[in-house]
Design a protein around this motif. Structure first.
Motif, PDB file in Angstrom:
ATOM      1  N   LYS A  94       0.880  -1.146   0.012  1.00 49.90           N
ATOM      2  CA  LYS A  94      -0.079   0.241  -0.127  1.00 49.90           C
ATOM      3  C   LYS A  94       0.727   1.263  -0.060  1.00 49.90           C
ATOM      4  CE  LYS A  94      -0.376  -0.045   5.007  1.00 49.90           C
ATOM      5  NZ  LYS A  94       0.595  -1.009   5.190  1.00 49.90           N
ATOM      6  N   ASP A  95       2.087   1.138   0.462  1.00 46.58           N
ATOM      7  CA  ASP A  95       3.035   2.268   0.380  1.00 46.58           C
ATOM      8  C   ASP A  95       3.746   2.335  -0.917  1.00 46.58           C
ATOM      9  OD1 ASP A  95       2.756   2.954   3.209  1.00 46.58           O
ATOM     10  OD2 ASP A  95       3.692   1.034   3.549  1.00 46.58           O
ATOM     11  N   ILE A  96       3.553   1.642  -1.723  1.00 47.25           N
ATOM     12  CA  ILE A  96       4.276   1.901  -3.075  1.00 47.25           C
ATOM     13  C   ILE A  96       3.462   2.565  -4.160  1.00 47.25           C
ATOM     14  CG2 ILE A  96       5.302   0.500  -5.137  1.00 47.25           C
ATOM     15  CD1 ILE A  96       5.857  -1.863  -3.246  1.00 47.25           C
ATOM     16  N   LYS A  97       4.124   3.882  -4.634  1.00 44.33           N
ATOM     17  CA  LYS A  97       3.376   4.391  -5.517  1.00 44.33           C
ATOM     18  C   LYS A  97       4.072   4.509  -6.710  1.00 44.33           C
ATOM     19  CE  LYS A  97       0.867   5.758  -2.048  1.00 44.33           C
ATOM     20  NZ  LYS A  97      -0.477   5.387  -1.520  1.00 44.33           N
ATOM     21  N   SER A  98       3.476   4.729  -7.856  1.00 43.93           N
ATOM     22  CA  SER A  98       3.764   4.932  -9.341  1.00 43.93           C
ATOM     23  C   SER A  98       3.023   5.811 -10.013  1.00 43.93           C
ATOM     24  CB  SER A  98       4.126   3.391 -10.060  1.00 43.93           C
ATOM     25  OG  SER A  98       2.759   2.753 -10.333  1.00 43.93           O
ATOM     26  N   GLU A  99       3.705   6.163 -11.231  1.00 50.14           N
ATOM     27  CA  GLU A  99       2.851   6.933 -12.043  1.00 50.14           C
ATOM     28  C   GLU A  99       3.046   6.553 -13.485  1.00 50.14           C
ATOM     29  OE1 GLU A  99       4.923  10.642 -11.602  1.00 50.14           O
ATOM     30  OE2 GLU A  99       4.265  10.899  -9.540  1.00 50.14           O
ATOM     31  N   LEU A 100       2.118   7.196 -14.311  1.00 54.55           N
ATOM     32  CA  LEU A 100       2.520   6.722 -15.640  1.00 54.55           C
ATOM     33  C   LEU A 100       3.890   7.225 -16.230  1.00 54.55           C
ATOM     34  CD1 LEU A 100      -0.927   7.562 -17.299  1.00 54.55           C
ATOM     35  CD2 LEU A 100       0.286   5.353 -17.189  1.00 54.55           C
ATOM     36  N   THR A 101       4.631   6.237 -17.037  1.00 55.13           N
ATOM     37  CA  THR A 101       5.732   6.429 -17.208  1.00 55.13           C
ATOM     38  C   THR A 101       5.799   7.714 -18.617  1.00 55.13           C
ATOM     39  OG1 THR A 101       6.522   4.449 -16.572  1.00 55.13           O
ATOM     40  CG2 THR A 101       8.010   5.621 -18.010  1.00 55.13           C
TER      41      THR A 101
END
Length: 475
Positions: A94-101
């Protein structure tokens, strides 16, 4: 000169006392001794991590017969330090975040999809056949092997890929593949082209703040950090130093944006998973619960060395830990790949990722089986042949989640079936033993008549003695 008889007697008395072995007696161990012993048991035999408190207590007592420690105390200590296997294990998905590359060129049959449960994923836009090459890619950030640093310095290994050079290849200096400043060489034109700018930046810059345009890297500080990483076997610090230098050299800023869009999590958050549940332990100093303070000291020491390498472009300690955690969950064989980093895990994946033997050529991703349109592409982060427990623990600690793929569900059911079957057999054996004992009580040492088939005939045996084993008596 005569000796004082009193002194002689005293010396003899002390000598006799010193030679006597210490009498073993009851000892009340400190809580750290108990927990250290439990962790030592787990390290010696990982299968014991599934044992309950009673059996662990029995093993502890077996190893230390003179310890006065109750089963209740062992349970309390395991619970206190988060090592009780029945406790909920820490995860950090739940602490892992990501965005569109940004600026990513995807393979023709692949698309990126953002999901609420699995984050950023790769899906098939079109059907993909078994064994089909889906894509190949070079590393976004290549990290050479840390272990070959000294060989590189002496020109015995390639300054870029770390390939060991044979005597016949040492003549590369005649081909213009040697450095003009130091003794380092490259094994090919490709390696020299890949590494030349970074090599000069990291190893041949002397930082001078009085210059109008001071260098972005202090080479002396980098060489010091490199030795430190080698001494501590700290590949992640070495890697993020190279990656950050690459980012600073990329004037477009695209590489940094692409890295920052990857799955991101702080290293201190990841470390909490190592410090919880079922006997997980750190390799630095025994049990993880006792090395948190040392670990933080090491991080801060590494951070200070990192800052000295980049005096013009410092980052905060929080950013440093985030940088390290992000690298650790995204790297493959030390290097970082852009498209491959989008692949999520499955213990029975539908793709195969092959890395090139020379490492600099990157990787190729093949379809392990036919993949339907709209199906997620997956890889495996762990060895699928490992046991369910081993896979689950490695995934939880290193990537922060408990896997619920079909293989894990199937293995869990099989494990329960085996446990149930084993328990049933043990119960049957126990029932038989109890029946035999009860019967023996009733008949005593006498004999009873039993009909025992023999050669399919109706002939009866005379008698047998009823005990834990039945022995036929011949005519």
């Amino acid at each position: 000169m005569t000796q004082d008889p009193t002194l002689v007697e005293r010396v003899e008395y002390i000598s006799i006392n010193d030679s006597q072995p210490e009498e073993p007696g009851p000892v009340v161990p400190h809580e750290r001794q108990i927990v250290d012993q439990v962790i030592a048991i787990w390290k010696e035999d990982p299968t014991t991590e599934n044992l309950g408190v009673p059996k662990l207590h029995a093993i502890v007592k077996q190893k230390h017969p003179n310890w006065t420690v109750s089963e209740k105390r062992v349970k309390q200590l395991l619970k206190k330090f988060g090592l009780l296997s029945s406790q909920e294990q820490y995860t950090y998905a739940k602490d892992i975040k990501s965005e569109l590359t940004p600026d990513i060129e995807l393979p023709p049959k692949v698309q990126v999809v953002m999901t609420s449960k699995r984050g950023k994923c790769l899906y098939a836009k079109k059907p993909i056949s078994k064994d089909e090459l889906i894509w190949s890619e070079a590393p976004l950030f290549f990290v050479p092997p840390l272990a070959n640093v000294h060989l590189v310095e002496h020109g015995s290994a390639c300054a870029n890929c770390g390939k060991l050079l044979q005597q016949t290849e040492m003549k590369t200096v005649l081909k213009g593949l040697d450095c003009d400043v130091c003794a380092e060489v490259w094994c090919s034109i490709k390696c020299k082209q890949m590494d030349a700018q970074l090599h000069g930046t990291l190893k041949h810059n002397v930082f001078n703040p009085s210059l109008k345009k001071p260098k972005i890297v202090d080479s002396n500080a980098f060489l010091e950090l490199q030795e430190y990483c080698l001494k501590e076997s700290w590949n992640a610090l070495y890697a993020i130093t190279l990656i950050y230098a690459n980012m600073l050299l990329d004037k477009s800023g695209v590489k940094q944006k692409q890295f920052n869009a990857m799955a991101r999590v702080s290293q201190d958050v990841r470390y909490k998973a190592l410090d919880s549940g079922g006997g997980s332990f750190d390799n630095m100093n025994g049990g993880a619960l006792f090395v948190q303070e040392q670990q933080e000291t090491l991080w801060k020491e590494g951070y200070e060395k990192f800052l000295r390498v980049f005096p013009k472009d410092p980052i905060s300690y929080k950013e440093f830990l985030l940088f390290m955690g992000t690298y650790n969950i995204n790297n493959l064989d030390s290097s970082v790949f852009l498209t491959q980093s989008h692949l999520n895990h499955n213990c029975d994946p539908n793709t195969t990722v092959d890395t090139a033997s020379d490492r600099i050529s990157g990787l190729k991703v093949y379809a392990k089986r036919d993949i339907k349109e709209g199906e997620e592409l997956t890889t495996t982060y762990v060895n699928p042949s490992h046991t369910l427990y081993q896979r689950q623990r490695e995934l939880r600690v290193n990537w922060g989640f408990i896997c619920t793929c079909n293989k894990c569900k199937s293995d869990a059911k099989e494990s329960e079936r085996r446990k149930s079957s084993s328990s049933s057999k043990k119960q049957d054996a126990k029932d038989i033993r109890n029946m035999l004992k009860e019967t023996k009580k009733q008949v005593g040492d006498g004999e009873i008549e039993l009909e025992i088939p023999h050669d399919n005939s109706t002939e009866r045996r005379k008698s047998v003695r009823f005990d834990e084993t039945v022995v036929a008596v011949s005519n």
